[in-house]
Motif scaffolding. Structure first.
Motif, PDB file in Angstrom:
ATOM      1  N   VAL A   1      60.138  37.529  27.334  1.00  0.00           N
ATOM      2  CA  VAL A   1      59.916  36.871  28.621  1.00  0.00           C
ATOM      3  C   VAL A   1      59.775  37.906  29.729  1.00  0.00           C
ATOM      4  N   SER A   2      60.623  38.939  29.708  1.00  0.00           N
ATOM      5  CA  SER A   2      60.573  39.981  30.741  1.00  0.00           C
ATOM      6  C   SER A   2      59.241  40.715  30.719  1.00  0.00           C
ATOM      7  N   ARG A   3      58.723  41.007  29.532  1.00  0.00           N
ATOM      8  CA  ARG A   3      57.449  41.717  29.444  1.00  0.00           C
ATOM      9  C   ARG A   3      56.299  40.879  29.962  1.00  0.00           C
ATOM     10  N   TRP A   4      56.289  39.587  29.651  1.00  0.00           N
ATOM     11  CA  TRP A   4      55.229  38.724  30.164  1.00  0.00           C
ATOM     12  C   TRP A   4      55.324  38.594  31.680  1.00  0.00           C
ATOM     13  N   MET A   5      56.545  38.577  32.194  1.00  0.00           N
ATOM     14  CA  MET A   5      56.697  38.473  33.648  1.00  0.00           C
ATOM     15  C   MET A   5      56.270  39.768  34.331  1.00  0.00           C
ATOM     16  N   LYS A   6      56.680  40.901  33.784  1.00  0.00           N
ATOM     17  CA  LYS A   6      56.295  42.188  34.373  1.00  0.00           C
ATOM     18  C   LYS A   6      54.786  42.408  34.314  1.00  0.00           C
ATOM     19  N   ALA A   7      54.141  41.803  33.335  1.00  0.00           N
ATOM     20  CA  ALA A   7      52.681  41.914  33.229  1.00  0.00           C
ATOM     21  C   ALA A   7      51.962  40.996  34.207  1.00  0.00           C
ATOM     22  N   GLY A   8      52.726  40.186  34.955  1.00  0.00           N
ATOM     23  CA  GLY A   8      52.130  39.287  35.932  1.00  0.00           C
ATOM     24  C   GLY A   8      51.445  38.084  35.319  1.00  0.00           C
ATOM     25  N   LEU A   9      51.853  37.693  34.108  1.00  0.00           N
ATOM     26  CA  LEU A   9      51.172  36.620  33.400  1.00  0.00           C
ATOM     27  C   LEU A   9      51.888  35.279  33.480  1.00  0.00           C
ATOM     28  N   LEU A  10      53.108  35.249  34.000  1.00  0.00           N
ATOM     29  CA  LEU A  10      53.829  33.983  34.088  1.00  0.00           C
ATOM     30  C   LEU A  10      53.446  33.235  35.359  1.00  0.00           C
ATOM     31  N   ASP A  11      53.152  31.958  35.209  1.00  0.00           N
ATOM     32  CA  ASP A  11      52.929  31.086  36.357  1.00  0.00           C
ATOM     33  C   ASP A  11      54.242  30.458  36.820  1.00  0.00           C
ATOM     34  N   ARG A  12      55.111  30.176  35.848  1.00  0.00           N
ATOM     35  CA  ARG A  12      56.408  29.586  36.160  1.00  0.00           C
ATOM     36  C   ARG A  12      57.464  30.225  35.274  1.00  0.00           C
ATOM     37  N   LEU A  13      58.691  30.252  35.796  1.00  0.00           N
ATOM     38  CA  LEU A  13      59.820  30.767  35.031  1.00  0.00           C
ATOM     39  C   LEU A  13      60.946  29.755  35.104  1.00  0.00           C
TER      40      LEU A  13
ATOM     41  N   ALA B   1      48.519  20.936  33.845  1.00  0.00           N
ATOM     42  CA  ALA B   1      47.314  21.363  34.563  1.00  0.00           C
ATOM     43  C   ALA B   1      46.498  22.379  33.782  1.00  0.00           C
ATOM     44  N   ALA B   2      47.005  22.852  32.651  1.00  0.00           N
ATOM     45  CA  ALA B   2      46.311  23.895  31.890  1.00  0.00           C
ATOM     46  C   ALA B   2      44.969  23.401  31.366  1.00  0.00           C
ATOM     47  N   GLN B   3      43.965  24.239  31.488  1.00  0.00           N
ATOM     48  CA  GLN B   3      42.636  23.966  30.970  1.00  0.00           C
ATOM     49  C   GLN B   3      41.931  25.304  30.774  1.00  0.00           C
ATOM     50  N   PRO B   4      40.776  25.329  30.117  1.00  0.00           N
ATOM     51  CA  PRO B   4      40.130  26.614  29.809  1.00  0.00           C
ATOM     52  C   PRO B   4      39.947  27.519  31.008  1.00  0.00           C
ATOM     53  N   GLU B   5      39.559  26.974  32.165  1.00  0.00           N
ATOM     54  CA  GLU B   5      39.336  27.799  33.342  1.00  0.00           C
ATOM     55  C   GLU B   5      40.622  28.056  34.124  1.00  0.00           C
ATOM     56  N   GLN B   6      41.710  27.391  33.738  1.00  0.00           N
ATOM     57  CA  GLN B   6      42.950  27.482  34.498  1.00  0.00           C
ATOM     58  C   GLN B   6      44.144  27.441  33.540  1.00  0.00           C
ATOM     59  N   PRO B   7      44.372  28.529  32.792  1.00  0.00           N
ATOM     60  CA  PRO B   7      45.502  28.539  31.864  1.00  0.00           C
ATOM     61  C   PRO B   7      46.837  28.514  32.610  1.00  0.00           C
ATOM     62  N   VAL B   8      47.872  28.057  31.939  1.00  0.00           N
ATOM     63  CA  VAL B   8      49.216  28.009  32.506  1.00  0.00           C
ATOM     64  C   VAL B   8      50.177  28.635  31.513  1.00  0.00           C
ATOM     65  N   VAL B   9      51.008  29.563  32.004  1.00  0.00           N
ATOM     66  CA  VAL B   9      51.987  30.246  31.164  1.00  0.00           C
ATOM     67  C   VAL B   9      53.375  30.037  31.769  1.00  0.00           C
ATOM     68  N   VAL B  10      54.281  29.472  30.977  1.00  0.00           N
ATOM     69  CA  VAL B  10      55.640  29.185  31.431  1.00  0.00           C
ATOM     70  C   VAL B  10      56.626  29.943  30.559  1.00  0.00           C
ATOM     71  N   GLY B  11      57.532  30.695  31.191  1.00  0.00           N
ATOM     72  CA  GLY B  11      58.592  31.377  30.470  1.00  0.00           C
ATOM     73  C   GLY B  11      59.888  30.597  30.586  1.00  0.00           C
ATOM     74  N   HIS B  12      60.760  30.728  29.594  1.00  0.00           N
ATOM     75  CA  HIS B  12      62.045  30.020  29.612  1.00  0.00           C
ATOM     76  C   HIS B  12      63.122  30.908  29.006  1.00  0.00           C
ATOM     77  N   LEU B  13      64.291  30.888  29.647  1.00  0.00           N
ATOM     78  CA  LEU B  13      65.476  31.545  29.101  1.00  0.00           C
ATOM     79  C   LEU B  13      66.669  30.630  29.284  1.00  0.00           C
ATOM     80  N   GLY B  14      67.518  30.561  28.270  1.00  0.00           N
ATOM     81  CA  GLY B  14      68.790  29.864  28.374  1.00  0.00           C
ATOM     82  C   GLY B  14      69.896  30.898  28.397  1.00  0.00           C
TER      83      GLY B  14
END
Length: 313
Positions: free
Chosen positions: A233-245, A81-94
Motif C-alpha cells: 500500500v505504501s509503495r502504491w501511495m508513494k507512486a502517486g497511484l492511489l485515488d483513495r486510502l 466511477a472506474a472506467q477505461p478512461e478513468q481508473p480508480v485505485v483504492v488502498g486499504h489497511l487494517g
C-alpha cells in the motif's frame, strides 16, 4: 437498515458495477432503482424513483435511495466511477490503535473486526482486481474471494518482485478466480510465457508501479483494490497511484509489531498531508476514508472539519 434492506441495497451496488464503464457508453446517463420486490431496475436518469444516477463519469445518490442507506452507499460510490478512461485505485489497511498491522511474528488474523472483514469482501466484489504483496500471501495464505457477500470474485494480483513465493499457496491452485503473479523482468526466463505471469521493470527494491498499472489497465482492470500489506500500500501511495486510502483502526494495542503506512518524512507540520476524509463506524472499528485526489496540490491546506463517525450496518 434491516438485513433485507441491506441485501437490496447491495444488489443495487452490484448492478451499478455491471453498468458503469461499458464500451461505447462514454457520456451516457441512466438511473437505477429498486423494484417493489427489491430488485435493481435500469431506468432513465430523471426517474423520480432512481436510487442511483450515472451522469457520464460517476454515480450520485438519487431521490429514490432510502435515507438510511445514503451513508452506506456513499462509501462505495467512488470505486463505482472506474472506467477505461478513468481508473480508480483504492488502498486499504487494517491497523491497531498504535498503527501496527500485525504482531512482530506477522500474525494479523484479525486486527480488525468482522464488520471490516465484510467491508473488504464488498470492496473485492466491486473492483476488477484485488492486489496484495508477497509478504501478505506468505503470512496469511489468503483466498481473496467474495465468499462473505454476493458478487463476483475479482482477479487476484500478487506483487512478488523477486519471485520468493513457493507457489504452494492456495490462491495459485484453488481455481476460484484468475490469479496474476507480477514480478521483475530479470526473474523471468526467455522461455517463460505463462498467461498468468506479468513481468515489469524494477524500480529500486520494488517494481515500476506505473508500468504495472498500465499493464493491468490493458487487461481491462480499471478498478483496483490494494488490500495489503503495509509495504505494498505504501509503495502504491508513494507512486502517486492511489485515488483513495482507507485505514480501519481497531481498539487494540499490538506494541512493537509490523507498521502500516510508511511514507517519506515531512520537515514541518505545515508540509504534512491533510486530505479530505469521512469516518465510518464498523462495529468496534473506525474506518478513515481519505480522498487523495481531493486534497490541495501542495498539501498545505488546513485540516477539514471533524466529523462524527457514520455507523454502517
Amino acid at each position: 437498515m434491516t438485513e433485507q434492506s441491506l441485501d437490496a441495497i447491495w444488489a443495487l451496488l452490484l448492478a451499478a458495477r455491471d453498468q458503469r464503464g461499458r464500451p461505447g457508453d462514454q457520456g451516457r446517463t441512466f438511473g437505477l432503482r429498486l423494484s417493489a420486490d427489491g430488485q435493481p431496475e435500469l431506468r432513465t436518469a430523471d426517474d423520480a424513483q432512481a436510487a442511483l444516477i450515472w451522469r457520464g463519469d460517476a454515480f450520485e445518490v438519487g431521490p429514490g435511495l432510502p435515507p438510511d442507506a445514503v451513508d452506506f452507499v456513499e462509501l462505495y460510490l467512488p470505486v463505482l466511477a472506474a472506467q477505461p478512461e478513468q481508473p480508480v485505485v483504492v488502498g486499504h489497511l487494517g491497523q491497531s490503535i498504535d498503527a501496527q498491522i500485525a504482531t512482530r511474528s506477522g500474525d494479523s488474523c484479525y486486527v480488525t473486526g468482522p464488520e471490516n472483514l465484510t467491508h473488504l469482501h464488498r470492496m473485492r466484489a466491486l473492483c476488477d482486481a484485488v492486489v496484495v504483496g508477497a509478504g501478505t500471501v506468505a503470512a496469511d495464505n489468503p483466498r481473496l474471494t467474495t465468499r462473505l457477500v454476493a458478487g463476483t470474485n475479482p482477479v487476484r494480483v500478487v506483487m512478488d518482485t523477486d519471485r520468493r513465493l513457493t507457489g504452494d499457496q492456495r490462491l495459485f491452485s484453488d481455481g476460484e478466480a484468475e490469479t496474476l503473479l507480477v514480478c521483475c523482468r530479470d526473474r523471468v526466463s526467455q522461455e517463460e510465457h505463462a498467461p498468468n505471469l506479468l513481468a515489469a521493470p524494477r524500480n529500486g527494491a520494488g517494481l515500476d508501479l506505473q508500468a504495472v498499472f498500465a499493464a493491468l489497465r490493458r487487461r481491462g482492470l480499471h478498478a483496483l483494490f490494494i488490500e495489503g500489506g503495509g509495504v505494498t500500500v505504501s509503495r502504491w501511495m508513494k507512486a502517486g497511484l492511489l485515488d483513495r486510502l482507507q485505514i480501519a483502526t481497531a481498539p487494540v494495542m499490538i506494541g512493537a509489531g509490523r507498521p502500516g503506512l510508511a511514507l517519506p518524512a515531512s520537515e514541518t507540520m505545515r508540509a504534512c498531508r491533510r486530505p479530505p476524509f469521512k469516518l465510518f463506524k464498523m462495529g468496534e472499528d473506525v474506518l478513515w476514508d481519505f480522498d487523495l485526489r481531493g486534497e490541495a496540490p501542495d498539501h498545505k491546506e488546513s485540516a477539514p472539519p471533524r466529523q462524527a463517525p457514520v455507523r454502517l450496518q
